[in-house]
Enzyme design. Structure first.
Site, PDB file in Angstrom:
ATOM      1  N   SER A  54       0.865  -1.183   0.000  1.00 40.04           N
ATOM      2  CA  SER A  54       0.000   0.000   0.000  1.00 40.04           C
ATOM      3  C   SER A  54       0.897   1.227   0.000  1.00 40.04           C
ATOM      4  O   SER A  54       2.069   1.147   0.397  1.00 40.04           O
ATOM      5  CB  SER A  54      -0.864  -0.010   1.270  1.00 40.04           C
ATOM      6  OG  SER A  54      -1.372   1.284   1.536  1.00 40.04           O
ATOM      7  N   TYR A  67      -0.621  -1.006  10.147  1.00 41.54           N
ATOM      8  CA  TYR A  67      -0.672  -1.085   8.680  1.00 41.54           C
ATOM      9  C   TYR A  67       0.639  -0.599   8.055  1.00 41.54           C
ATOM     10  O   TYR A  67       1.167  -1.217   7.142  1.00 41.54           O
ATOM     11  CB  TYR A  67      -1.854  -0.248   8.177  1.00 41.54           C
ATOM     12  CG  TYR A  67      -2.318  -0.583   6.776  1.00 41.54           C
ATOM     13  CD1 TYR A  67      -2.671  -1.885   6.419  1.00 41.54           C
ATOM     14  CD2 TYR A  67      -2.416   0.411   5.801  1.00 41.54           C
ATOM     15  CE1 TYR A  67      -3.110  -2.173   5.131  1.00 41.54           C
ATOM     16  CE2 TYR A  67      -2.860   0.125   4.515  1.00 41.54           C
ATOM     17  CZ  TYR A  67      -3.208  -1.170   4.188  1.00 41.54           C
ATOM     18  OH  TYR A  67      -3.642  -1.470   2.911  1.00 41.54           O
TER      19      TYR A  67
END
Ligand SMILES: NC(=O)c1ccc[n+]([C@@H]2O[C@H](COP(=O)([O-])OP(=O)(O)OC[C@H]3O[C@@H](n4cnc5c(N)ncnc54)[C@H](O)[C@@H]3O)[C@@H](O)[C@H]2O)c1
Length: 244
Positions: free
Chosen positions: A133, A156
């Protein structure tokens, strides 16, 4: 472009995974959706129940697929296991949740890579595509969450930067085995987010802002195809310029 290729898409029932499945099928690949959940809309491909955090589940996926089709050309890991507290703001994150999410996502990514690398080595070739990401590439742009309840999970950033580097590690570790390992880092994907966020997010991008799942598929098809034969250990960022 993918005629005669057998492609496993793990997490193929998800937001991005579904677009990946459809796009690989449109490009004439034989596609297997390997997910822990059935898709909520019909996908015209085989489904094999798979848990990326379970070694024997992954080995079962490899065995079933290679026996039925005689080979596996590529695996794409678009699974996204997470706890319900994954999105908590930094000071509200419990140590246990940080560890659990890291185990599920980074540990799961590792397990997919290890099990498939082992199979691809014995097969003599293979192609592993991981999903990171923008949050694994640059620090969060916290201004995009202003006046919303949203934030970017701290785990994350740790997990997704880990996935990029794990992909490089494995590409290099597998030198001489005809196995490619590359990563795709998408920008934020449209999924009914609120207007304040969408507008603030668009401000840090170049044209569109948040992307549709289909916008990521070009990078996927390229990496699955022989046009990228000598692209190895790379991270392809598809983010409308968010990371600039
Ligand atoms: N959605 C975004 O904005 C975005 C942006 C950048 C990167 N990504 C990355 O793309 C990937 C896919 O994200 P998404 O938005 O499609 O997620 P999603 O939650 O819509 O889909 C994830 C899929 O993974 C499956 N899954 C969950 N746990 C699993 C397990 N243990 N084993 C096998 N399958 C499991 C779920 O059933 C689901 O179908 C993730 O790696 C995510 O980090 C997403």
């Amino acid at each position: 472009m993918l005629k005669d290729k057998v492609v496993i898409i793990i997490g193929g029932s998800g937001l991005i995974g579904k677009a990946f499945v459809k796009s690989a099928m449109q490009n004439h690949a034989t596609v297997i959706n390997a997910d822990i959940n059935q898709p909520n809309t019909k996908l015209d491909c085989e489904f094999i129940h798979t848990d990326i955090t379970n070694k024997s589940s992954l080995d079962n996926l490899i065995e079933l697929t290679s026996q039925k089709y005689g080979k596996i050309d590529a695996v794409v890991n678009s699974a996204y296991p997470r706890t319900k507290n994954f999105s908590n703001h930094f000071f509200d994150v419990e140590y246990e949740d940080f560890c659990t999410n890291t185990n599920l996502q980074l540990g799961g990514a590792f397990l997919v890579m290890q099990r498939f690398a082992k199979f691809f080595k014995s097969q003599g070739y293979g192609n592993i595509i991981t999903l990171s990401s923008i949050q694994g590439v640059v620090a969060p742009k916290f201004q995009t969450y202003k006046n919303t309840q949203m934030s970017s999970p701290v785990a994350y950033s740790a997990i997704k930067s880990g996935v990029i580097h794990l992909s490089r590690y494995l590409a290099k570790y597998l030198k001489g085995n005809n196995i490619r390992v590359n990563c795709i880092s998408p920008g934020g994907i449209l999924d009914n987010q609120n207007e304040i966020f969408l507008s603030q997010y668009k401000d840090v991008c170049l044209n569109k802002g948040m992307l549709d799942p289909d916008d990521i598929c070009g990078a996927l098809i390229f990496l699955l195809s022989d046009y990228s034969q000598f692209i190895n250990g790379q991270n392809i960022i598809v983010d409308d310029g968010f990371c600039l």
